[in-house]
Design a protein around this motif. Sequence first.
Motif, PDB file in Angstrom:
ATOM      1  N   THR A  38     104.766   8.716 -59.250  1.00  7.89           N
ATOM      2  CA  THR A  38     103.973   9.639 -60.275  1.00  7.89           C
ATOM      3  C   THR A  38     102.578  10.368 -60.588  1.00  7.89           C
ATOM      4  OG1 THR A  38     103.041   7.994 -61.555  1.00  7.89           O
ATOM      5  CG2 THR A  38     105.423   7.308 -61.878  1.00  7.89           C
ATOM      6  N   GLY A  39     102.000  10.760 -61.480  1.00 10.01           N
ATOM      7  CA  GLY A  39     100.662  11.330 -61.033  1.00 10.01           C
ATOM      8  C   GLY A  39      99.730  10.507 -61.883  1.00 10.01           C
ATOM      9  N   SER A  40      99.975   9.167 -61.540  1.00 13.22           N
ATOM     10  CA  SER A  40      99.049   8.391 -61.367  1.00 13.22           C
ATOM     11  C   SER A  40      98.032   7.706 -59.963  1.00 13.22           C
ATOM     12  CB  SER A  40      98.676   6.605 -62.438  1.00 13.22           C
ATOM     13  OG  SER A  40     100.234   5.553 -61.180  1.00 13.22           O
ATOM     14  N   SER A  41      97.216   7.328 -59.992  1.00 11.75           N
ATOM     15  CA  SER A  41      96.630   7.006 -58.886  1.00 11.75           C
ATOM     16  C   SER A  41      97.022   5.968 -58.138  1.00 11.75           C
ATOM     17  CB  SER A  41      94.737   6.646 -58.893  1.00 11.75           C
ATOM     18  OG  SER A  41      94.439   5.888 -60.274  1.00 11.75           O
ATOM     19  N   VAL A  42      97.275   5.077 -59.270  1.00 16.91           N
ATOM     20  CA  VAL A  42      98.149   3.483 -58.488  1.00 16.91           C
ATOM     21  C   VAL A  42      99.707   3.555 -57.583  1.00 16.91           C
ATOM     22  CG1 VAL A  42      98.938   1.815 -59.377  1.00 16.91           C
ATOM     23  CG2 VAL A  42      96.980   2.272 -60.070  1.00 16.91           C
TER      24      VAL A  42
END
Length: 243
Positions: A94-98
């Motif tokens: 996804t686009g999240s840093s995690v």
Amino acid sequence: MNRAKTGLIVLLVFFSILSYKGVSQLEPGFSKIEYREMLKMAASVADTPWVIQRFIPEHFKLAYRSPVSGLENRWDLWIHKSQAIAAISIRGTTGSSVSWLENFYAAMVPANGSLRLTKTQSFEYQLAINSRAAVHVGWLMGLGYMAEGIQRKIDSCYALGFHDFYLTGHSQGGGISYLLTAYLRMLQKNGQLPEDIRFKTYSSAAPKPGNLYFAYDYELLTAGGWAFNVVNTADWVPETPLS
């Protein structure tokens, strides 16, 4: 029509349904039609922020979407509209840093062992026979958070007569689909899943999930045309992690 005849017809219909669901529908070998459906599943889950248009599979209906867990991981269960076939689709990055951290957490750990996920949760796993096999720890963590829920859904589907399952995922999801395939097939070998369940894997643009010894074991586990990874030669993702 008397009650006895009505009861007989109901029983015949019931057993014909059971017989139909017990017949394996999957066959080995690559199928463009099958893979196209898997791609539509990946697009439907919108596994990256750059996917704008969503496609809906023609022959499958979404039956379940898991909650987000671990490092932004999620998976879908799709059911064929006219056959006793299910599909498990793993969401990609996804686009999240995690979610990106899961990709960069590329240390290699043994393909068999135990992984501590939280203070109260551990993931016991066996992904290969060869003791020298190793896998990407970030994607192993992703699998660890999802494995129990996936296995429960497989058990539930099996109880309803589903013996055939596609396993699929795109990009990061493709890498995890390798590990999921190995995990489920080793459960079968160890008698923890029914032997008559048939898994067919379509990984899409998958990065490299393990070392050479894991690759050898994976090829053996899926021999005969039961697993594929489809890549674009211009795509850099399947070339990572670099080794």
